[in-house]
Design a protein around this motif. Structure first.
Motif, short mmCIF file in Angstrom:
data_model
loop_
_atom_site.label_atom_id
_atom_site.label_comp_id
_atom_site.label_asym_id
_atom_site.label_seq_id
_atom_site.Cartn_x
_atom_site.Cartn_y
_atom_site.Cartn_z
N GLU A 83 -4.57 -4.05 7.32
CA GLU A 83 -4.01 -5.39 7.11
C GLU A 83 -2.47 -5.41 7.00
O GLU A 83 -1.87 -6.47 6.81
CB GLU A 83 -4.64 -6.05 5.87
CG GLU A 83 -4.29 -5.35 4.59
CD GLU A 83 -4.95 -5.99 3.36
OE1 GLU A 83 -4.52 -7.07 2.95
OE2 GLU A 83 -5.89 -5.36 2.82
N ALA B 38 -8.72 8.14 8.03
CA ALA B 38 -9.29 7.49 6.84
C ALA B 38 -8.23 6.61 6.16
O ALA B 38 -8.51 5.49 5.72
CB ALA B 38 -9.80 8.54 5.87
N ILE B 39 -7.00 7.10 6.10
CA ILE B 39 -5.91 6.33 5.48
C ILE B 39 -5.47 5.21 6.44
O ILE B 39 -5.31 4.06 6.04
CB ILE B 39 -4.70 7.24 5.14
CG1 ILE B 39 -5.11 8.28 4.11
CG2 ILE B 39 -3.48 6.41 4.71
CD1 ILE B 39 -4.46 8.26 2.77
N GLU C 3 -1.22 -0.90 -4.23
CA GLU C 3 -2.45 -0.09 -4.18
C GLU C 3 -2.06 1.30 -3.73
O GLU C 3 -1.48 1.47 -2.65
CB GLU C 3 -3.43 -0.74 -3.20
CG GLU C 3 -4.79 -0.07 -3.26
CD GLU C 3 -5.83 -0.83 -2.44
OE1 GLU C 3 -5.79 -2.07 -2.37
OE2 GLU C 3 -6.67 -0.14 -1.83
N MET D 292 -2.78 5.33 -2.75
CA MET D 292 -3.81 6.17 -2.18
C MET D 292 -3.28 7.59 -1.94
O MET D 292 -2.11 7.78 -1.61
CB MET D 292 -4.40 5.57 -0.90
CG MET D 292 -3.42 5.12 0.12
SD MET D 292 -4.20 4.12 1.40
CE MET D 292 -4.39 2.55 0.58
N LYS E 87 -7.09 3.56 8.59
CA LYS E 87 -8.06 2.45 8.59
C LYS E 87 -7.90 1.58 7.36
O LYS E 87 -8.04 0.36 7.42
CB LYS E 87 -9.49 3.00 8.65
CG LYS E 87 -9.85 3.47 10.05
CD LYS E 87 -11.36 3.62 10.23
CE LYS E 87 -11.66 4.15 11.62
NZ LYS E 87 -12.28 5.47 11.61
N ARG E 88 -7.59 2.20 6.21
CA ARG E 88 -7.43 1.43 4.97
C ARG E 88 -6.17 0.56 4.99
O ARG E 88 -6.00 -0.32 4.16
CB ARG E 88 -7.38 2.37 3.76
CG ARG E 88 -8.74 2.94 3.42
CD ARG E 88 -8.67 3.90 2.26
NE ARG E 88 -8.32 3.25 0.99
CZ ARG E 88 -8.03 3.91 -0.13
NH1 ARG E 88 -8.03 5.22 -0.14
NH2 ARG E 88 -7.74 3.27 -1.24
N LEU E 89 -5.28 0.83 5.95
CA LEU E 89 -4.02 0.09 6.01
C LEU E 89 -4.01 -0.97 7.12
O LEU E 89 -2.94 -1.48 7.48
CB LEU E 89 -2.86 1.08 6.20
CG LEU E 89 -2.73 2.10 5.06
CD1 LEU E 89 -1.63 3.10 5.35
CD2 LEU E 89 -2.44 1.40 3.74
N PHE F 294 0.88 -1.16 0.00
CA PHE F 294 0.00 0.00 0.00
C PHE F 294 0.92 1.21 0.00
O PHE F 294 1.79 1.33 0.87
CB PHE F 294 -0.88 0.02 1.25
CG PHE F 294 -1.97 -1.01 1.22
CD1 PHE F 294 -3.19 -0.73 0.62
CD2 PHE F 294 -1.78 -2.26 1.78
CE1 PHE F 294 -4.20 -1.67 0.60
CE2 PHE F 294 -2.79 -3.22 1.76
CZ PHE F 294 -4.00 -2.92 1.16
#
Ligand SMILES: C[S@@+](CC[C@H](N)C(=O)[O-])C[C@H]1O[C@@H](n2cnc3c(N)ncnc32)[C@H](O)[C@@H]1O
Length: 163
Positions: free
Chosen positions: A106, A99-100, A89, A91, A102-104, A64
């Motif tokens: 994993e 917001a970022i 991926e 971003m 949380k998307r990370l 990411f």
């Protein structure tokens, strides 16, 4: 870790401006870090035009890559395409925004090569993203963080601190 001076060689044919190369990671260093931080899923925070991201994409299953500067992010995406890599991926945004973060969720390892101003007076507040805020934000995801925050000066090429 011993500090070595390396010739600034970056990925051949990479899309970049001279300032991107100046603050970007030399290929030798990027490959070394990618080997040491090899894992399933890694985050590259503040990926710039993607020199380090591309090296991670060769040793990790998934990367990411986040960047606040839209132009650099677009160059990084193009550079990944040119390198034929499909496991990244990208971003756009500030990496300390929830917001970022949380998307990370994993990610096993979080890496950040911070932006440090070229100045003699050293101050943690002038580093972006702020390493303290990074640790606060990402310790909810992983305890494995590698943050480069050593200040550049005439006698140093930079270094990395493994927390
Ligand atoms: C030293 S450069 C990274 C170079 C990159 N590792 C490479 O190999 O090309 C630091 C990057 O962090 C980005 N950055 C700084 N603060 C940020 C933040 N809060 N959120 C996202 N990106 C940030 C800057 O725009 C810059 O591109």
């Amino acid at each position: 870790m011993p500090r070595v001076k390396v010739k600034k060689e970056v990925a051949k044919n990479a899309l970049s401006l001279s300032e991107d190369i100046r603050f970007g990671t030399p290929e030798l260093v990027a490959d070394y870090r990618a080997e040491r931080l090899q894992c399933k899923v890694i985050a590259d925070l503040g990926c710039g035009v993607g020199f380090q991201t591309i090296a991670f994409a060769k040793t990790c299953q998934k990367v990411f890559a986040a960047e606040k500067d839209q132009r650099k992010l677009e160059y990084a995406q193009k550079n990944a395409e040119l390198a034929g890599l499909k496991n990244i991926e990208f971003m756009h945004g500030d990496v300390v925004d929830q917001a970022i973060v949380k998307r990370l969720a994993e990610c096993e390892i979080v890496f950040c090569d911070t932006e440090r101003p070229l100045e003699e007076k050293r101050s943690l507040e002038r580093i972006s993203p702020n390493p303290v805020k990074l640790v606060e934000a990402y310790s909810q995801i992983t305890s494995k963080m590698a943050i480069e925050y050593v200040f550049p000066s005439r006698s140093m090429t930079g270094g990395v601190k493994f927390l």
